[in-house]
Design a protein around this motif. Structure first.
Motif, PDB file in Angstrom:
ATOM      1  N   TRP A  28     -13.984  -4.453  -4.374  1.00  0.00           N
ATOM      2  CA  TRP A  28     -15.385  -5.313  -4.439  1.00  0.00           C
ATOM      3  C   TRP A  28     -15.206  -6.036  -5.810  1.00  0.00           C
ATOM      4  O   TRP A  28     -15.520  -5.448  -6.876  1.00  0.00           O
ATOM      5  CB  TRP A  28     -16.516  -4.718  -4.032  1.00  0.00           C
ATOM      6  N   THR A  29     -15.527  -7.188  -5.716  1.00  0.00           N
ATOM      7  CA  THR A  29     -15.719  -8.072  -6.843  1.00  0.00           C
ATOM      8  C   THR A  29     -17.149  -8.186  -6.924  1.00  0.00           C
ATOM      9  O   THR A  29     -17.863  -7.755  -6.206  1.00  0.00           O
ATOM     10  CB  THR A  29     -15.354  -9.685  -6.664  1.00  0.00           C
ATOM     11  N   GLU A  30     -17.747  -8.469  -8.320  1.00  0.00           N
ATOM     12  CA  GLU A  30     -19.104  -8.621  -8.640  1.00  0.00           C
ATOM     13  C   GLU A  30     -19.813  -9.521  -7.836  1.00  0.00           C
ATOM     14  O   GLU A  30     -21.070  -9.447  -7.395  1.00  0.00           O
ATOM     15  CB  GLU A  30     -19.188  -8.962 -10.061  1.00  0.00           C
ATOM     16  N   ASP A  31     -19.160 -10.844  -7.494  1.00  0.00           N
ATOM     17  CA  ASP A  31     -19.941 -11.777  -6.778  1.00  0.00           C
ATOM     18  C   ASP A  31     -20.029 -11.382  -5.182  1.00  0.00           C
ATOM     19  O   ASP A  31     -21.120 -11.490  -4.723  1.00  0.00           O
ATOM     20  CB  ASP A  31     -19.083 -13.094  -6.723  1.00  0.00           C
ATOM     21  N   ALA A  32     -18.932 -10.651  -4.720  1.00  0.00           N
ATOM     22  CA  ALA A  32     -18.955 -10.285  -3.255  1.00  0.00           C
ATOM     23  C   ALA A  32     -20.060  -9.026  -3.026  1.00  0.00           C
ATOM     24  O   ALA A  32     -20.692  -9.048  -2.211  1.00  0.00           O
ATOM     25  CB  ALA A  32     -17.534  -9.841  -2.912  1.00  0.00           C
ATOM     26  N   THR A  33     -20.152  -8.277  -4.387  1.00  0.00           N
ATOM     27  CA  THR A  33     -21.222  -7.000  -4.286  1.00  0.00           C
ATOM     28  C   THR A  33     -22.651  -7.751  -4.300  1.00  0.00           C
ATOM     29  O   THR A  33     -23.333  -7.097  -3.560  1.00  0.00           O
ATOM     30  CB  THR A  33     -21.004  -5.968  -5.528  1.00  0.00           C
ATOM     31  N   HIS A  34     -22.967  -8.823  -5.132  1.00  0.00           N
ATOM     32  CA  HIS A  34     -24.303  -9.312  -4.954  1.00  0.00           C
ATOM     33  C   HIS A  34     -24.437 -10.067  -3.608  1.00  0.00           C
ATOM     34  O   HIS A  34     -25.719  -9.689  -3.157  1.00  0.00           O
ATOM     35  CB  HIS A  34     -24.225 -10.777  -6.123  1.00  0.00           C
ATOM     36  N   THR A  35     -23.421 -10.569  -2.825  1.00  0.00           N
ATOM     37  CA  THR A  35     -23.641 -11.127  -1.816  1.00  0.00           C
ATOM     38  C   THR A  35     -24.037 -10.106  -0.759  1.00  0.00           C
ATOM     39  O   THR A  35     -24.881 -10.221   0.333  1.00  0.00           O
ATOM     40  CB  THR A  35     -22.562 -12.071  -1.174  1.00  0.00           C
ATOM     41  N   GLU A  38     -27.716  -8.746  -1.161  1.00  0.00           N
ATOM     42  CA  GLU A  38     -28.668  -9.653  -0.528  1.00  0.00           C
ATOM     43  C   GLU A  38     -28.679  -9.636   1.111  1.00  0.00           C
ATOM     44  O   GLU A  38     -29.762  -9.674   1.479  1.00  0.00           O
ATOM     45  CB  GLU A  38     -28.357 -11.112  -1.059  1.00  0.00           C
ATOM     46  N   HIS A  68     -17.035 -14.975   1.092  1.00  0.00           N
ATOM     47  CA  HIS A  68     -15.793 -14.488   0.062  1.00  0.00           C
ATOM     48  C   HIS A  68     -14.706 -13.970   1.198  1.00  0.00           C
ATOM     49  O   HIS A  68     -13.817 -13.167   0.808  1.00  0.00           O
ATOM     50  CB  HIS A  68     -16.151 -13.188  -0.521  1.00  0.00           C
TER      51      HIS A  68
END
Length: 272
Positions: A28-35, A38, A68
């Motif tokens: 998991w990328t950091e952006d995908a984890t943030h999504t 949320e 993503h």
């Protein structure tokens, strides 16, 4: 250059290009984890901080894939999203404990700490050392002596009329003896009381003796009645047994007659 053996020299050997390391499909990328956080957090709050069902996890996966999941390898399933959230929760608990143990001296540099703390921070309170509990020891009570118990509890034997008569007669005799002792004591104590007191004591003794005689006659009458009842019961049982035997014998005789009649009729048919 060729050295004649047909093997190319190291200088002229074709160089191999370094291949990039393959990336795991579930990384998991950091952006995908943030999504993911949320999308999961919205549904987590809608359920009043309750557990998500399979359809909710599918909605979370769809929300992550919309942003993503342009390529097939980057698309996430509901199971992958749930596993990722579980991993984040475990990591958050470790970070929460580390920050709490530092008493505010340290802050977490983990990028997902603040958002997870807002979502599940109230559900994972920091551990505090519990104060020692002092329990009062109850006072020891003195042992109560208990007598030995018999192995089997035996019921008292029924009291017969003869035993009752003997007990009552013993009571009357003891009362008469006590009256005599009182009379003798009174006469020895003072002879100046006159014949009036003596006559009163004698009348009392005579009344007690008469009462004993009446009581004896009543008990004797009861005992005779019980004997008569027992004799009648035994006679009734005997008569009943005789009637039963007579009925049995009559039944056997009737059966023999029926069998004999059947045999006679059978022999007559054979003669014809």
């Amino acid at each position: 250059m060729n050295d004649g053996t047909g093997t190319p020299s190291p200088a002229t050997a074709p160089s191999r290009a370094l291949q990039p390391l393959a990336c795991r499909e579930d990384c998991w990328t950091e952006d995908a984890t943030h999504t993911l956080i949320e999308a999961w957090g919205d549904r987590y709050l809608e359920l009043n901080r309750g557990n998500l069902r399979q359809k909710h996890w599918q909605e979370v996966a769809d929300a992550v894939n919309v942003i993503h999941g342009q390529i097939k390898k980057a698309r996430r399933t509901d199971v992958q999203c749930k596993n990722r959230i579980d991993t984040l929760k475990k990591k958050y608990k470790i970070e929460k404990a580390r920050v709490s143990d530092s008493n505010g001296a340290l802050t977490s540099q983990w990028p997902f700490y603040e958002r997870l703390d807002a979502l599940i921070g109230s559900n994972t309170p920091a551990k505090k050392p519990s104060p020692p509990v002092y329990r009062k020891t109850p006072p020891m009570l003195p042992p109560v002596p208990v007598g030995p118990r018999s192995a089997t509890h035996k019921r008292p034997a029924p009291v017969t009329a003869d035993e009752t008569f003997r007990r009552n007669f013993s009571i009357v005799a003891a009362a008469a003896a006590a009256v005599e002792e009182v009379e003798e004591a009174e006469s020895a104590r003072s002879e100046s009381d006159g014949n009036g007191n003596r006559e009163g004591v004698k009348e009392l003794a005579q009344a007690i003796v008469k009462f004993g005689e009446i009581y004896e006659r009543v008990e004797e009458s009861k005992r005779k009645q019980m004997i008569d009842l027992e004799v009648k019961r035994m006679q009734f049982t005997k008569d009943l047994e005789i009637q039963r035997m007579q009925l049995f014998m009559d039944t056997q005789v009737q059966l023999e007659k029926i069998k004999h009649a059947k045999r006679s009729s059978g022999n007559g048919e054979m003669l014809f």
